[in-house]
Write a protein that holds these residues in place. Sequence first.
Motif, mmCIF file in Angstrom:
data_model
loop_
_atom_site.group_PDB
_atom_site.id
_atom_site.type_symbol
_atom_site.label_atom_id
_atom_site.label_comp_id
_atom_site.label_asym_id
_atom_site.label_seq_id
_atom_site.Cartn_x
_atom_site.Cartn_y
_atom_site.Cartn_z
ATOM 1 N N GLU A 196 0.836 -1.194 0.000
ATOM 2 C CA GLU A 196 0.000 0.000 0.000
ATOM 3 C C GLU A 196 0.876 1.252 0.000
ATOM 4 O O GLU A 196 1.883 1.308 0.709
ATOM 5 C CB GLU A 196 -0.893 0.025 1.239
ATOM 6 N N PRO A 197 0.517 2.263 -0.778
ATOM 7 C CA PRO A 197 1.231 3.538 -0.700
ATOM 8 C C PRO A 197 1.097 4.128 0.704
ATOM 9 O O PRO A 197 0.080 3.952 1.370
ATOM 10 C CB PRO A 197 0.519 4.409 -1.746
ATOM 11 N N LEU A 198 2.127 4.821 1.145
ATOM 12 C CA LEU A 198 2.184 5.302 2.512
ATOM 13 C C LEU A 198 2.222 6.825 2.558
ATOM 14 O O LEU A 198 2.762 7.485 1.666
ATOM 15 C CB LEU A 198 3.433 4.752 3.212
ATOM 16 N N SER A 199 1.671 7.373 3.628
ATOM 17 C CA SER A 199 1.757 8.806 3.867
ATOM 18 C C SER A 199 3.149 9.162 4.363
ATOM 19 O O SER A 199 3.938 8.287 4.761
ATOM 20 C CB SER A 199 0.720 9.225 4.909
ATOM 21 N N ALA A 200 3.447 10.460 4.381
ATOM 22 C CA ALA A 200 4.756 10.901 4.872
ATOM 23 C C ALA A 200 4.936 10.518 6.334
ATOM 24 O O ALA A 200 6.020 10.102 6.745
ATOM 25 C CB ALA A 200 4.891 12.412 4.693
ATOM 26 N N GLY A 201 3.879 10.639 7.130
ATOM 27 C CA GLY A 201 3.985 10.280 8.537
ATOM 28 C C GLY A 201 4.291 8.812 8.739
ATOM 29 O O GLY A 201 5.116 8.436 9.584
ATOM 30 N N ALA A 202 3.648 7.943 7.945
ATOM 31 C CA ALA A 202 3.890 6.505 8.064
ATOM 32 C C ALA A 202 5.317 6.162 7.649
ATOM 33 O O ALA A 202 5.982 5.342 8.293
ATOM 34 C CB ALA A 202 2.889 5.731 7.212
ATOM 35 N N THR A 226 12.911 17.591 3.350
ATOM 36 C CA THR A 226 14.214 18.072 2.897
ATOM 37 C C THR A 226 14.786 17.166 1.815
ATOM 38 O O THR A 226 15.295 17.627 0.784
ATOM 39 C CB THR A 226 15.193 18.151 4.079
ATOM 40 N N TRP A 227 14.710 15.855 2.029
ATOM 41 C CA TRP A 227 15.204 14.914 1.027
ATOM 42 C C TRP A 227 14.434 15.035 -0.286
ATOM 43 O O TRP A 227 14.988 14.845 -1.357
ATOM 44 C CB TRP A 227 15.115 13.491 1.566
ATOM 45 N N HIS A 228 13.161 15.350 -0.174
ATOM 46 C CA HIS A 228 12.334 15.524 -1.379
ATOM 47 C C HIS A 228 12.739 16.797 -2.116
ATOM 48 O O HIS A 228 12.996 16.790 -3.326
ATOM 49 C CB HIS A 228 10.867 15.576 -0.964
ATOM 50 N N GLY A 272 15.254 15.199 -4.558
ATOM 51 C CA GLY A 272 14.292 14.540 -5.432
ATOM 52 C C GLY A 272 13.829 13.175 -4.959
ATOM 53 O O GLY A 272 13.285 12.397 -5.749
ATOM 54 N N LEU A 273 14.004 12.882 -3.677
ATOM 55 C CA LEU A 273 13.574 11.586 -3.132
ATOM 56 C C LEU A 273 12.202 11.746 -2.476
ATOM 57 O O LEU A 273 12.047 11.606 -1.259
ATOM 58 C CB LEU A 273 14.603 11.066 -2.119
ATOM 59 N N GLY A 274 11.217 12.034 -3.299
ATOM 60 C CA GLY A 274 9.878 12.271 -2.769
ATOM 61 C C GLY A 274 8.896 11.198 -3.158
ATOM 62 O O GLY A 274 9.242 10.216 -3.831
ATOM 63 N N PRO A 275 7.660 11.363 -2.760
ATOM 64 C CA PRO A 275 6.612 10.392 -3.109
ATOM 65 C C PRO A 275 6.285 10.474 -4.589
ATOM 66 O O PRO A 275 6.211 11.569 -5.162
ATOM 67 C CB PRO A 275 5.434 10.819 -2.232
ATOM 68 N N SER A 276 6.088 9.334 -5.217
ATOM 69 C CA SER A 276 5.868 9.319 -6.662
ATOM 70 C C SER A 276 4.420 9.072 -7.060
ATOM 71 O O SER A 276 4.033 9.361 -8.191
ATOM 72 C CB SER A 276 6.762 8.249 -7.313
ATOM 73 N N GLN A 277 3.600 8.543 -6.136
ATOM 74 C CA GLN A 277 2.206 8.275 -6.506
ATOM 75 C C GLN A 277 1.370 9.530 -6.279
ATOM 76 O O GLN A 277 1.433 10.137 -5.208
ATOM 77 C CB GLN A 277 1.609 7.132 -5.696
ATOM 78 N N ARG A 301 1.650 10.042 -2.279
ATOM 79 C CA ARG A 301 1.944 8.910 -1.410
ATOM 80 C C ARG A 301 3.250 8.235 -1.830
ATOM 81 O O ARG A 301 3.632 8.259 -2.998
ATOM 82 C CB ARG A 301 0.805 7.886 -1.488
ATOM 83 N N TYR A 302 3.921 7.639 -0.836
ATOM 84 C CA TYR A 302 5.169 6.933 -1.086
ATOM 85 C C TYR A 302 4.884 5.483 -1.462
ATOM 86 O O TYR A 302 4.172 4.777 -0.743
ATOM 87 C CB TYR A 302 6.061 6.964 0.156
ATOM 88 N N THR A 303 5.431 5.049 -2.578
ATOM 89 C CA THR A 303 5.279 3.666 -3.025
ATOM 90 C C THR A 303 6.363 2.797 -2.384
ATOM 91 O O THR A 303 7.322 3.318 -1.796
ATOM 92 C CB THR A 303 5.407 3.583 -4.545
#
Length: 312
Positions: free
Chosen positions: A4-10, A24-26, A30-35, A43-45
């Motif tokens: 399941e895609p995850l929220s930033a908090g999860a 900051t990493w995003h 460029g290491l951010g959520p893609s979905q 959301r993070y895959t």
Amino acid sequence: MADEPLSAGAVARRLGVAVTTLRTWHQRYGLGPSQHVPGHHRRYTPADLARLEIMRKLTAEGVTPAEAARWAKQSPGVAVRLPAGTGRDGGGQTIPVGRAGPAARGLARAAMRLDAAVIGDTISHALATDGVIATWEGLLRPVLTGIGERHVATAGLIDVEHLMSRCVSEAFAAVARSGRAAGPARILLSCADEEQHTLPLEALAAALAAAGVAYRMLGARVPVAALVEAVNRTGPAAVVVWSHTRLTADPGQLSALLAVPRRPLLVLAAGPGWRADTLPAGVVRPVDLAEAVSLALAVRDSLDQSTGADRA
């Protein structure tokens, strides 16, 4: 579900980092959520999470964030050969948590970094989401046990243990304050004589408060005479005596409680220090936090019913 895609908090809880670190990493690397679903937060895959795991591991080993991000952006479907000199996620740099889930692993990482903010946020979120008992059994006990095991093996992590204990105490105290029950305190909580481990007793206090049960907490290292005096003075329906080690588990303390003029209806010998075959007759040894809470609730309900019958 695992995919399941995850929220930033999860994701932050899984990695044991702050949400601001993810941002900051995003923004920088460029290491951010893609979905992305229109009208919803990104959301993070699983692939995003795999890259962030590499980022976290490398930065923890001292690799610069920019270099770590370069390695992390390699396809997570291909085995990544880490830069020379970086260690594996093991040895003395990690806290073992057994089969506990990703939240416990993230909490262990935050504890190793002495990151009190992430530790506090992780515990508070778990308490609000899962409740006291599940948080204690599934999140806190594995991490605290792992810290203890690592300390025995290395004689280190005293700083980690102290910080973690303080954060846990603060979280339980907040639950106890918010759930303080009205009416008489029918449960008395005490450590055995010379027993200094209080966190399990604080977990019980928080669980009782969340269940609406009033209690008194005496805390660590309560001499037998003082405990007997407190029982005679307050007349609790149940007394819980916590012992963490055999050194503090003198059954004579329990026998003294059974002999007081205002004998409690229930005496609980809680903790791994007590041996079932040495307990005086009439003393109950709960197997875990959930059973201790259940027994306390049964005492309260029994007293409520008898009080209601007397008034009728």
